[in-house]
Scaffold this motif. Structure first.
Motif, PDB file in Angstrom:
ATOM      1  N   ALA A 194       0.835  -1.199   0.000  1.00 52.15           N
ATOM      2  CA  ALA A 194       0.000   0.000   0.000  1.00 52.15           C
ATOM      3  C   ALA A 194       0.875   1.258   0.000  1.00 52.15           C
ATOM      4  CB  ALA A 194      -0.924  -0.010   1.220  1.00 52.15           C
ATOM      5  N   GLN A 195       1.916   1.237   0.840  1.00 49.85           N
ATOM      6  CA  GLN A 195       2.800   2.402   0.998  1.00 49.85           C
ATOM      7  C   GLN A 195       3.498   2.761  -0.310  1.00 49.85           C
ATOM      8  OE1 GLN A 195       5.402   1.868   4.390  1.00 49.85           O
ATOM      9  NE2 GLN A 195       6.750   3.560   3.791  1.00 49.85           N
ATOM     10  N   PHE A 196       3.925   1.746  -1.050  1.00 47.95           N
ATOM     11  CA  PHE A 196       4.687   2.008  -2.280  1.00 47.95           C
ATOM     12  C   PHE A 196       3.878   1.743  -3.547  1.00 47.95           C
ATOM     13  CE2 PHE A 196       7.843   1.354   1.020  1.00 47.95           C
ATOM     14  CZ  PHE A 196       8.614   2.488   0.856  1.00 47.95           C
ATOM     15  N   ASN A 197       2.568   1.512  -3.364  1.00 47.37           N
ATOM     16  CA  ASN A 197       1.701   1.298  -4.508  1.00 47.37           C
ATOM     17  C   ASN A 197       2.274   0.211  -5.418  1.00 47.37           C
ATOM     18  OD1 ASN A 197      -0.564   1.695  -5.985  1.00 47.37           O
ATOM     19  ND2 ASN A 197       0.222   3.468  -7.142  1.00 47.37           N
ATOM     20  N   ALA A 198       2.650  -0.909  -4.778  1.00 47.48           N
ATOM     21  CA  ALA A 198       3.301  -2.001  -5.510  1.00 47.48           C
ATOM     22  C   ALA A 198       2.598  -3.314  -5.188  1.00 47.48           C
ATOM     23  CB  ALA A 198       4.762  -2.088  -5.100  1.00 47.48           C
ATOM     24  N   SER A 199       2.955  -4.362  -5.936  1.00 46.86           N
ATOM     25  CA  SER A 199       2.410  -5.691  -5.632  1.00 46.86           C
ATOM     26  C   SER A 199       3.528  -6.723  -5.763  1.00 46.86           C
ATOM     27  CB  SER A 199       1.262  -6.009  -6.589  1.00 46.86           C
ATOM     28  OG  SER A 199       1.727  -5.912  -7.923  1.00 46.86           O
ATOM     29  N   GLU A 200       3.214  -7.943  -5.381  1.00 42.31           N
ATOM     30  CA  GLU A 200       4.189  -9.044  -5.506  1.00 42.31           C
ATOM     31  C   GLU A 200       5.471  -8.794  -4.715  1.00 42.31           C
ATOM     32  OE1 GLU A 200       3.369 -11.704  -7.907  1.00 42.31           O
ATOM     33  OE2 GLU A 200       1.427 -10.672  -7.912  1.00 42.31           O
ATOM     34  N   LEU A 201       5.369  -8.131  -3.571  1.00 38.86           N
ATOM     35  CA  LEU A 201       6.581  -7.852  -2.792  1.00 38.86           C
ATOM     36  C   LEU A 201       6.957  -9.001  -1.852  1.00 38.86           C
ATOM     37  CD1 LEU A 201       6.178  -4.083  -1.756  1.00 38.86           C
ATOM     38  CD2 LEU A 201       7.475  -5.047  -3.663  1.00 38.86           C
ATOM     39  N   LYS A 202       6.036  -9.960  -1.695  1.00 32.19           N
ATOM     40  CA  LYS A 202       6.202 -10.925  -0.602  1.00 32.19           C
ATOM     41  C   LYS A 202       7.518 -11.706  -0.654  1.00 32.19           C
ATOM     42  CE  LYS A 202       3.936 -14.387   2.189  1.00 32.19           C
ATOM     43  NZ  LYS A 202       2.690 -15.014   2.588  1.00 32.19           N
ATOM     44  N   ASN A 203       7.930 -12.138  -1.848  1.00 37.86           N
ATOM     45  CA  ASN A 203       9.161 -12.945  -1.920  1.00 37.86           C
ATOM     46  C   ASN A 203      10.393 -12.164  -1.492  1.00 37.86           C
ATOM     47  OD1 ASN A 203       7.786 -15.189  -2.697  1.00 37.86           O
ATOM     48  ND2 ASN A 203       8.351 -15.070  -4.867  1.00 37.86           N
ATOM     49  N   ASP A 204      10.508 -10.940  -2.003  1.00 34.28           N
ATOM     50  CA  ASP A 204      11.671 -10.113  -1.653  1.00 34.28           C
ATOM     51  C   ASP A 204      11.677  -9.778  -0.168  1.00 34.28           C
ATOM     52  OD1 ASP A 204      12.501 -10.168  -4.212  1.00 34.28           O
ATOM     53  OD2 ASP A 204      11.827  -8.137  -4.744  1.00 34.28           O
TER      54      ASP A 204
END
Lengths: 374, 103
Positions: B74-84
């Motif tokens: 939400a903070q960075f308006n991004a998705s698919e961050l879970k793996n990193d």
């Protein structure tokens, strides 16, 4: 030019212990004109403004300074991470609580040996049981606890017991500091330097615990440089990272630098920290690599070890510009080998010299020696 | 003082999704003006952080891995961050910078 990151404040040379490997100068009683509370606060503020973030509160025994909580509070307000480097002797629960509320981040205590008789003998003071009790109190009050044990021939055979003691006391970090031969330790080197076989055995035991205690206790193993083929990267390079202020306000690029003749280290009573760091001849003397003689100057490793330790070069060869004699490429390596051979002789013989303990009476003898005409 | 984080040791980097993540009380996370970056401070040592590592650690305030990832996305308006994020948190856990709590 980089900025200081580490400020080591040696608040006092006074100490209730008498360890014969102390790194304080032999003539420490001649430097007893301690900085005042306000002078220390100014030093902390100025170094912090330059970017220093780690603060070591050391000595001597820093607990002797009654203004310690006030200094800790000032350091906390400035945003330092403050490390109390203490013998633990003289620490009690009210002091531990007061320092915590002043903002102290961590306490390191030193124990001389896991065996009471040897501990108290080396410390020159009956202190073993008290130090162990203090270690438990430090943990109970939520500090990270670092246990420091200086390793030498009198206790190296106790490596397993040392590690077991650290585990039992719940140390978060264990610093196994192989003795470095400066100050009082150099004086007592024949009685302190272990054999290479002893080192190898002790290091293997430390490695075994390192693996077993991974994630629970971090073990730092300070390598004994006499048995290495390359010198240590002393101070991460002269005047790059570390700033030591001695009890009398002398600013030193390393805490041993007082021994270097003619270095004329500046005093914080005369100059600001910024002037000392950036402009003083002492801090610029061994910066960079222009000062280096051969074999360092053309050595591909010169930016890895910076030519080693200037104080060790001076103490062993008489020339502070020389390559650290620990280095296999140094023309003076034979001097280290001779020191090893001398220490490896059998010292149980009746001719063996007793340890010279670090206390004011002995220190005065060195002051008189240095003042007498040659 | 080390500028590079020590390598993870043993298998203590095993992150569990049902746990709450908290920054270690034995370390301090702090912005350093002089260096223009966040650092982790601990006894006689310091680790310099890149901006994304710092943002992840700032969110280790007792929330779960999934909640942390959702907040970052939400903070960075991004998705698919879970793996990193998981990969970094395992390093953080192995180094003792964060702790996992069951409650």
């Amino acid at each position: 030019m980089t900025k200081p990151r580490w400020l080591l404040a040696e608040l006092t040379y006074r100490c209730p212990l008498q360890c014969p490997y102390c790194s304080n100068p032999l003539d420490y009683v001649a430097h007893s004109n301690e900085l005042t509370t306000d002078e220390w606060k100014r030093v902390f503020s100025e170094a912090r403004a330059m970017g220093a973030v780690q603060l070591g509160l050391s000595g001597g025994e820093p607990l002797i300074r009654p203004d310690l909580p006030e200094l800790v509070q000032h350091a906390r307000n400035l945003g330092y991470y403050s490390n109390l480097i203490s013998s633990g002797y003289g620490l009690d629960e009210p002091k531990i609580v007061a320092l915590k509320s002043a903002g102290l981040d961590h306490i390191q205590i030193s124990i001389q040996s896991p065996e009471k008789t040897l501990n108290d003998f080396l410390a020159g003071t009956e202190s073993f049981e008290h130090k162990k009790a203090v270690a438990h109190l430090i943990k109970r009050h939520g500090y990270p606890m670092v246990l420091c044990v200086v390793i030498h021939r009198q206790n190296i055979h106790q490596m397993r017991e040392i590690l077991d003691m650290a585990v039992e006391l719940g140390a978060d970090y264990l610093e196994l500091a192989n003795c470095q031969y400066y100050g009082w330790a150099l004086l007592n080197r024949d009685q302190l330097l272990p054999t290479q076989a002893q080192f190898i055995e002790a290091e293997a035991i430390a490695q075994e615990y390192k693996t077993r205690m991974a994630g629970k206790m971090k073990i730092y193993y300070v390598v004994p440089d006499y048995y290495e083929d390359r010198p240590k990267a002393c101070m991460n390079g002269w005047g790059t990272t570390f700033l030591t202020i001695a009890p009398d306000g002398q600013a030193l690029p390393c805490h041993e630098a007082r021994v270097l003749p003619g270095l004329n280290c500046p005093n914080v009573r005369d100059y600001s920290i910024q002037t000392i760091w950036e402009d003083s001849p002492a801090f610029n003397r061994f910066r960079g690599d222009a000062w280096m003689p051969e074999p360092c100057q053309s050595c591909p490793e010169k930016h890895k070890d910076f030519g080693g330790c200037r104080c060790q070069a001076y103490l062993m060869t008489g020339d502070m510009y020389a390559t650290d004699p620990v280095c296999g490429l140094s023309a003076d390596r034979a001097k280290i080998d001779a020191a090893i051979a001398a220490a490896n002789k059998d010292h149980t013989a009746a001719t063996s010299r007793p340890l010279v303990f670090r206390h004011s009476r002995n220190s005065k003898i060195f002051v008189e020696k240095s003042q007498s005409p040659h | 003082m080390s500028d590079t984080p020590p390598p993870p040791t043993g298998n203590h980097g095993q992150l569990r999704s049902d746990c709450r993540l908290r920054f270690s009380p034995l370390h301090r996370l702090q912005w350093e003006d002089a260096q223009q970056k966040y650092v982790i401070l601990y006894p006689e040592g310091m680790v310099e952080l890149n901006p994304s590592a710092a943002e992840i650690l700032k969110l280790c305030d007792g929330r779960s891995l999934d909640a942390l990832v959702a907040a970052l996305e939400a903070q960075f308006n991004a998705s698919e961050l879970k793996n990193d994020v998981t990969e970094f948190l395992e390093v953080a856990l192995a180094n003792g910078w964060i702790r996992q709590h069951d409650d």
